[in-house]
Design a protein around this motif. Structure first.
Motif, PDB file in Angstrom:
ATOM      1  N   GLY A   1     -20.736 -60.368 -43.855  1.00  0.00           N
ATOM      2  CA  GLY A   1     -19.499 -59.703 -44.263  1.00  0.00           C
ATOM      3  C   GLY A   1     -18.266 -60.456 -43.802  1.00  0.00           C
ATOM      4  N   SER A   2     -18.300 -60.941 -42.566  1.00  0.00           N
ATOM      5  CA  SER A   2     -17.169 -61.722 -42.047  1.00  0.00           C
ATOM      6  C   SER A   2     -17.009 -63.018 -42.823  1.00  0.00           C
ATOM      7  CB  SER A   2     -17.390 -62.041 -40.567  1.00  0.00           C
ATOM      8  OG  SER A   2     -17.431 -60.869 -39.808  1.00  0.00           O
ATOM      9  N   ARG A   3     -18.130 -63.631 -43.187  1.00  0.00           N
ATOM     10  CA  ARG A   3     -18.068 -64.882 -43.945  1.00  0.00           C
ATOM     11  C   ARG A   3     -17.498 -64.631 -45.337  1.00  0.00           C
ATOM     12  NH1 ARG A   3     -22.629 -69.114 -45.807  1.00  0.00           N
ATOM     13  NH2 ARG A   3     -21.226 -70.890 -45.955  1.00  0.00           N
ATOM     14  N   MET A   4     -17.864 -63.508 -45.958  1.00  0.00           N
ATOM     15  CA  MET A   4     -17.304 -63.174 -47.269  1.00  0.00           C
ATOM     16  C   MET A   4     -15.798 -62.985 -47.180  1.00  0.00           C
ATOM     17  SD  MET A   4     -19.485 -63.345 -49.691  1.00  0.00           S
ATOM     18  CE  MET A   4     -18.791 -62.413 -51.025  1.00  0.00           C
ATOM     19  N   ASP A   5     -15.310 -62.436 -46.080  1.00  0.00           N
ATOM     20  CA  ASP A   5     -13.870 -62.266 -45.873  1.00  0.00           C
ATOM     21  C   ASP A   5     -13.173 -63.625 -45.826  1.00  0.00           C
ATOM     22  OD1 ASP A   5     -11.445 -60.749 -45.168  1.00  0.00           O
ATOM     23  OD2 ASP A   5     -11.705 -61.703 -43.198  1.00  0.00           O
ATOM     24  N   VAL A   6     -13.756 -64.571 -45.106  1.00  0.00           N
ATOM     25  CA  VAL A   6     -13.180 -65.919 -45.004  1.00  0.00           C
ATOM     26  C   VAL A   6     -13.206 -66.603 -46.368  1.00  0.00           C
ATOM     27  CG1 VAL A   6     -13.499 -68.208 -43.973  1.00  0.00           C
ATOM     28  CG2 VAL A   6     -13.741 -66.171 -42.559  1.00  0.00           C
TER      29      VAL A   6
END
Length: 126
Positions: A19-24
């Protein structure tokens, strides 16, 4: 109960990392035309998870770091620069997005399987 199992803890960390990677990735795509913008990414989950100390929090907020293996440092991408200094490649962001989606789906599959094993051990069918 589930949070105490190492496998579910790892699956939760993997889902959070995805999820954090998708945000980036979304920020990279949003800034694809911004002059001078450099693409970012998170360190791979395996590196982040291995670097996590082998300590357990006994209450929320116990560790200043948060005890969350999913949070990785944001690293700069290494794409080729456009004339305006921007190095975001939409195609590369699509590939990274597919990889993050697969990581999230794997985490959910692990969590579901673990849930099924625990239910079976408790004598419940569904």
């Amino acid at each position: 109960m589930f949070a105490k199992l190492e496998l579910t803890r790892m699956a939760q960390a993997l889902a959070s990392h995805a999820g954090s990677r998708m945000d980036v990735i979304a920020r990279n795509v949003a800034n694809a035309d911004t002059p001078g913008y450099r693409a970012h990414d998170l360190r791979p989950f395996a590196e982040v998870y291995k670097s996590e100390p082998d300590m357990r929090a006994t209450r929320p907020g116990h560790f200043a770091k948060g005890g969350n293996a999913a949070r990785g440092e944001i690293i700069a991408g290494s794409g080729s620069e456009a004339p305006n200094g921007n190095d975001v490649s939409i195609e590369m962001e699509m590939v990274k997005s597919a990889s993050a989606r697969q990581d999230h789906e794997m985490a959910l599959a692990i969590y579901r399987a673990t849930s099924g094993v625990i239910r079976a051990s408790l004598g419940r069918n569904g």
